[in-house]
Motif scaffolding. Structure first.
Motif, PDB file in Angstrom:
ATOM      1  N   ARG A  12     -26.727  10.478  -4.761  1.00  8.01           N
ATOM      2  CA  ARG A  12     -27.048  11.859  -5.158  1.00  8.01           C
ATOM      3  C   ARG A  12     -27.981  11.837  -6.366  1.00  8.01           C
ATOM      4  N   CYS A  22     -29.943   9.784  -0.752  1.00  9.68           N
ATOM      5  CA  CYS A  22     -29.826  10.587   0.480  1.00  9.68           C
ATOM      6  C   CYS A  22     -31.206  11.110   0.899  1.00  9.68           C
ATOM      7  N   CYS A  78     -21.797  12.258   7.938  1.00 13.14           N
ATOM      8  CA  CYS A  78     -22.023  11.818   6.557  1.00 13.14           C
ATOM      9  C   CYS A  78     -20.676  11.699   5.864  1.00 13.14           C
ATOM     10  N   CYS A 135     -30.737   6.301   1.839  1.00 16.50           N
ATOM     11  CA  CYS A 135     -29.669   6.330   2.833  1.00 16.50           C
ATOM     12  C   CYS A 135     -30.199   7.115   4.023  1.00 16.50           C
ATOM     13  N   CYS A 159     -26.956   9.053   8.574  1.00 18.57           N
ATOM     14  CA  CYS A 159     -26.688  10.075   9.598  1.00 18.57           C
ATOM     15  C   CYS A 159     -27.765  10.053  10.691  1.00 18.57           C
TER      16      CYS A 159
HETATM   17 FE1  SF4 Z   1     -27.685  11.904   3.182  1.00 23.88          FE
HETATM   18 FE2  SF4 Z   1     -27.271  11.463   5.769  1.00 23.88          FE
HETATM   19 FE3  SF4 Z   1     -26.812   9.517   3.964  1.00 23.88          FE
HETATM   20 FE4  SF4 Z   1     -25.219  11.654   4.074  1.00 23.88          FE
HETATM   21  S1  SF4 Z   1     -25.478  10.080   5.664  1.00 23.88           S
HETATM   22  S2  SF4 Z   1     -26.039  10.709   2.239  1.00 23.88           S
HETATM   23  S3  SF4 Z   1     -26.680  13.299   4.607  1.00 23.88           S
HETATM   24  S4  SF4 Z   1     -28.798  10.482   4.496  1.00 23.88           S
END
Ligand code: SF4
Length: 483
Positions: free
Chosen positions: A187, A246, A392, A443, A446
């Motif tokens: 984040r 993210c 997620c 990341c 998802c």
């Molecule tokens: Fe972001 Fe997707 Fe990773 Fe969750 S899984 S942190 S929504 S990129």
């Protein structure tokens, strides 16, 4: 009425500024972070003698009165806007959270999601801590409060060894403001300058709102302590050699006027739209966005293609989240509660509709129908992100895997399901090209199923809900003072 969009989990802000009315500044900073959470808002403040906290359900402008802000005296404050990812939407779960130990009182505002909060809860309850909420932030706050060490940085470092998951934190002690970012930097968290003081915020848009200037982002795994001695930076006790921010912050969550990882998001999203055109051109008369979040990408698509850009849908920007259930007639109206169409713009046109995501697909079909009912001859759906295939675990309310439309259907089947004349998603390679940063810094779990932290267990959103056992009596009441 649930709309089909991934829900960001929280916004945080912290201000250390002697001589300033920091609670009021925090309030206006939270306004700028309202898009990151609309269920509850809270501020904690310290004047060097004690910590006061005020939390309430609702939007920032309804959660605080002039009187509330006046009671939040001091030169240090943190604030929080919440969307619930762990724990239900109730006042008892509103942040910031307060924990008191022999080291004093701390308040914590948290953006993210710990995937091991069940283990932390069990450990804390065995140690006799009575947890009053069903969130993951409360155990996080207590782990920091109960850690040992001569100073707050040491105690935070010790607690970080126990945290697994995503956490960007603004922590208030009696005499310091502390910012923390998890070692993968999942984040965001940035640092700004306000006169002789300092500001921490989820996004740079909050800095601009309160007249602060952007200094830099907090590094993954970094801890900053701001107090009367100035600002000091500490490294995480364990630091992986990679980042995993993210990627949906770049696509959708963060405000387009925010700057993140050196990129102005409005411009990055325009480039996503241009890449989308290159990958999925359409023979069409108009490019329209699904407002508001897809506006920059639709502009990019229109510019790259030469197809005129227009607004064909108008969004009710004030609908927010409502817990009043619509009656049957309104339910049948569906997306019309949120969007109205402009028939004079759409009449007889072949329309490219640009959207940022399709999660469950439940609102895409009614939107395509709405466009066609208002005269659109064809609707070509273009999505400026790859299909969401996996849930997620790091603080975004996406949906369970079986609910994700792309996990269960091919792209062509999705197009048929939503009634579009054609459909195209931006590829991961195209997305990375548009962001113009190495793929390894993000990341993408998802989208790809490659989780940067193994998600051993799926933590259900409401898995820590207390039974109706009277624990609510321990709720911190507005204006309560800790020590
Ligand atoms: Fe972001 Fe997707 Fe990773 Fe969750 S899984 S942190 S929504 S990129």
């Amino acid at each position: 009425m649930p709309f089909d969009e991934p829900k960001e989990e929280c916004g945080v802000i912290g201000i250390y500024a002697p001589g300033e009315d920091v609670a009021r500044l925090t309030f206006f900073g939270l306004y700028a972070l309202q898009h990151r959470g609309q269920e509850s808002a809270g501020i904690a403040a310290s004047d060097g003698t004690g910590v006061r906290v005020h939390t309430r359900m609702g939007l920032v402008n309804t959660a605080f009165s002039e009187h509330d802000l006046r009671t939040l005296v001091g030169h240090i404050a943190i604030g929080h806007t919440r969307y619930s990812t762990t724990g239900s939407s109730r006042e008892i779960n509103a942040g910031p959270f307060v924990a008191t130990s022999e080291h004093g009182t701390i308040a914590v505002a948290h953006n993210g999601n710990l995937i091991n909060s069940d283990a932390l809860r069990s450990e804390l309850m065995e140690r006799g801590v009575s947890l009053v909420s069903s969130t993951d932030t409360e155990p996080l706050a207590w782990m920091i409060a109960l850690s040992q060490g001569p100073d707050i940085a040491t105690r935070v470092r010790q607690a970080m060894l126990r945290f697994s998951g995503a956490y960007s934190l603004a922590i208030l002690t009696r005499d310091a403001l502390v910012g923390v970012r998890d070692p993968l930097g999942i984040r965001p968290l940035c640092l700004g300058r306000l006169g002789n003081g300092w500001v921490l915020a989820s996004e740079t848009c909050a800095l601009a709102t309160i007249g602060a200037t952007f200094e830099r982002e907090i590094d993954p795994g970094e801890i900053v302590v701001i107090d009367e001695h100035g600002i000091r930076s500490f490294a995480a006790p364990e630091q992986p050699d990679r980042q995993a921010t993210c990627i949906f912050e770049m696509i959708y969550f963060a405000r387009p006027d925010s700057e993140m990882m050196g990129k102005r998001l409005h411009l990055a999203r325009q480039r996503m739209g241009a890449e989308l055109w290159r990958e999925h051109p359409a023979d069409a008369d108009l490019v329209i966005p699904l407002p508001d979040s897809a506006v920059p990408a639709a502009i990019g698509y229109a510019r790259a293609s030469g197809i005129p850009y227009a607004e064909g849908l108008i969004k009710n920007r004030y609908i927010g989240r409502t817990f009043i259930q619509p009656d049957q007639r309104l339910r049948e109206q569906g997306v019309k509660l949120k969007f109205n169409a402009l028939p004079e713009i759409l009449e007889g046109k072949r329309v490219v509709l640009v959207d940022d995501t399709i999660v469950r697909g439940t609102t895409s079909r009614p939107i395509v129908e709405l466009l066609k009912q208002n005269g659109a001859r064809e609707v070509h759906m273009r999505v400026h992100a790859p299909p969401i295939m996996w849930p997620c675990y790091y603080g975004v309310d996406m949906a369970r895997r079986e609910e994700l439309i792309a996990a269960n259907r091919s792209v062509e089947e999705i197009g048929e399901t939503i009634g579009a004349d054609s459909i195209g998603y931006l590829s991961l390679e195209g997305l990375i090209r548009a962001i113009d940063l190495p793929a390894g810094r993000f990341c993408t779990a998802c989208l790809t199923g490659r989780y940067p932290i193994p998600a051993r267990v799926e933590v259900a959103k409401l898995s820590f809900e207390p039974a109706a056992n009277g624990r609510e009596s321990a709720l911190l009441t507005p204006g309560r003072i800790g020590h």
